[in-house]
Design a protein around this motif. Sequence first.
Motif, short mmCIF file in Angstrom:
data_model
loop_
_atom_site.label_atom_id
_atom_site.label_comp_id
_atom_site.label_asym_id
_atom_site.label_seq_id
_atom_site.Cartn_x
_atom_site.Cartn_y
_atom_site.Cartn_z
N ARG A 14 0.82 -1.21 0.00
CA ARG A 14 0.00 0.00 0.00
C ARG A 14 0.86 1.26 0.00
O ARG A 14 0.56 2.22 -0.71
N SER A 59 -1.19 9.06 3.70
CA SER A 59 -0.50 7.94 4.37
C SER A 59 -0.64 7.96 5.89
O SER A 59 -0.09 7.09 6.56
N LYS A 60 -1.35 8.93 6.45
CA LYS A 60 -1.45 9.04 7.90
C LYS A 60 -1.94 7.75 8.55
O LYS A 60 -1.37 7.26 9.53
N LYS A 61 -3.02 7.20 8.01
CA LYS A 61 -3.59 5.98 8.59
C LYS A 61 -2.64 4.80 8.41
O LYS A 61 -2.47 3.98 9.33
N LEU A 62 -2.01 4.71 7.24
CA LEU A 62 -1.08 3.61 6.99
C LEU A 62 0.12 3.69 7.92
O LEU A 62 0.61 2.67 8.42
N LYS A 63 0.62 4.90 8.17
CA LYS A 63 1.75 5.08 9.08
C LYS A 63 1.38 4.67 10.50
O LYS A 63 2.19 4.09 11.22
N LYS A 64 0.14 4.99 10.90
CA LYS A 64 -0.32 4.60 12.23
C LYS A 64 -0.40 3.07 12.32
O LYS A 64 0.01 2.47 13.32
N ASN A 65 -0.93 2.44 11.27
CA ASN A 65 -1.00 0.97 11.25
C ASN A 65 0.39 0.35 11.28
O ASN A 65 0.59 -0.71 11.90
N GLN A 66 1.34 1.01 10.63
CA GLN A 66 2.71 0.51 10.63
C GLN A 66 3.30 0.57 12.03
O GLN A 66 3.97 -0.37 12.48
N ASP A 68 1.64 0.47 14.84
CA ASP A 68 0.97 -0.56 15.64
C ASP A 68 1.56 -1.94 15.34
O ASP A 68 1.73 -2.76 16.26
#
Length: 213
Positions: A14, A59-66, A68
């Motif tokens: 992603r 990418s904010k949400k993806l970075k947060k998921n990363q 986690d």
Amino acid sequence: MQNLEKQRVFLVKRLGILKFLSILEAFLIGFLAFIFIKDLLIALILAIFTGIFFFRFISKKLKKNQKDLELNILKLFLYHFGAKLKQIGINQKEFEALALSEKLEEIKSFNTFEFNDFAIYDLQFIDERKRYFCGILIKFSKINEEICFDNEEIIYNRLKDKFFSINFCFGKEKNYLISTLTHPFFIDFNHSVEDNLKNLEKNLQMIKNKFLN
């Protein structure tokens, strides 16, 4: 572990797609800007700004998921060795009490990794002589033989090696500072979860071999 690996691959793909779309968006904006204003420099600036803004915003949400996922991989590793992670580091008063440095002007420490015989703190500080330290602090509760590394200046050397090592060490009386650009428990998303776990174990064993064996 398989579930964590699937999540890692998903996030890597992603983020890769998002980077490609950001470059494409920047190219289109730059091209259109050049057509309308006929100024290459302004068009280039608009393209770069658009690409960076687009990537960071999406990418904010993806970075947060990363973040986690990194935490979950780390917790899996620590659980295997009976260790705990506390997302709070050592404060200035506690560190200065160890007498490993002069008075500090600035200190940053965010995590504590507690093992049976020692605790590791990520640590950055600037002392009153403007010397900058980046690395880890290890506090041993017990140690086979106290080792003394009395060359303090070595931990303020400019580092080049990006991999974790224990070559630049200073300390005594069960407390040691190790200067390193990469934390021993750093998660690299370019590698599989299995490879990351192996690397974390290798770094942990490196510390044990130096001080406990």
